[in-house]
Write a protein that holds these residues in place. Structure first.
Motif, short mmCIF file in Angstrom:
data_model
loop_
_atom_site.label_atom_id
_atom_site.label_comp_id
_atom_site.label_asym_id
_atom_site.label_seq_id
_atom_site.Cartn_x
_atom_site.Cartn_y
_atom_site.Cartn_z
N ASN A 22 -13.52 26.90 98.08
CA ASN A 22 -14.43 27.44 97.07
C ASN A 22 -13.72 27.76 95.75
OD1 ASN A 22 -13.26 29.63 98.66
ND2 ASN A 22 -14.54 30.99 97.41
N HIS A 37 -13.98 24.93 92.79
CA HIS A 37 -15.32 24.48 92.40
C HIS A 37 -15.58 24.40 90.90
CE1 HIS A 37 -16.08 28.77 91.74
NE2 HIS A 37 -17.10 28.38 91.00
N PHE A 54 -15.38 20.66 90.32
CA PHE A 54 -14.08 20.29 90.89
C PHE A 54 -13.26 19.41 89.94
CE2 PHE A 54 -17.09 21.07 94.29
CZ PHE A 54 -16.41 21.99 95.08
#
Length: 118
Positions: A97, A100, A104
């Motif tokens: 996470n 992100h 990404f």
């Protein structure tokens, strides 16, 4: 700089029972939580028994912790941090996470990993 490593050859029937050594870990970070300590331990472990592969299972460098943006210099610090290992041992990643930010983008543009193009 140029780095190198060799992948294992496909074992023959005579050596199929040969041991394979993997290092698998996640949540490394740089400053958070203790990236330098993790790297030092991995490098020491690799000297004792050479890894055939390292798998980093997400939350690579924490470049965006406490921010709405990924701080690119943290990615640079992390890459320098893992260079003694990732430069010479096959090193694969999975995203977590903390990668992100901006779909990404930093992760996808820094690593050329096997995928559809392979």
């Amino acid at each position: 700089k140029e780095f190198h490593f060799k992948t294992r050859k496909t074992p023959s029937k005579a050596v199929q029972m040969e041991k394979t050594v993997f290092a698998v870990y996640g949540d490394m970070g740089t400053y958070i939580p203790m990236g330098w300590a993790v790297t030092d331990q991995l490098v020491d472990d690799n000297k004792k028994e050479q890894f055939d592969m390292v798998m980093h299972v997400g939350d690579v460098c924490y470049a965006g912790t406490g921010s709405t943006d990924a701080i690119q210099v943290i990615w640079d610090i992390w890459e320098n941090l893992v260079e003694p290992l990732a430069g010479y041992v096959p090193y694969m990643f999975a995203v977590g996470n903390h990668e992100h930010y901006y779909n990404f983008t930093a992760y996808r543009n820094r690593f050329d990993l096997p995928g559809k193009q392979s």
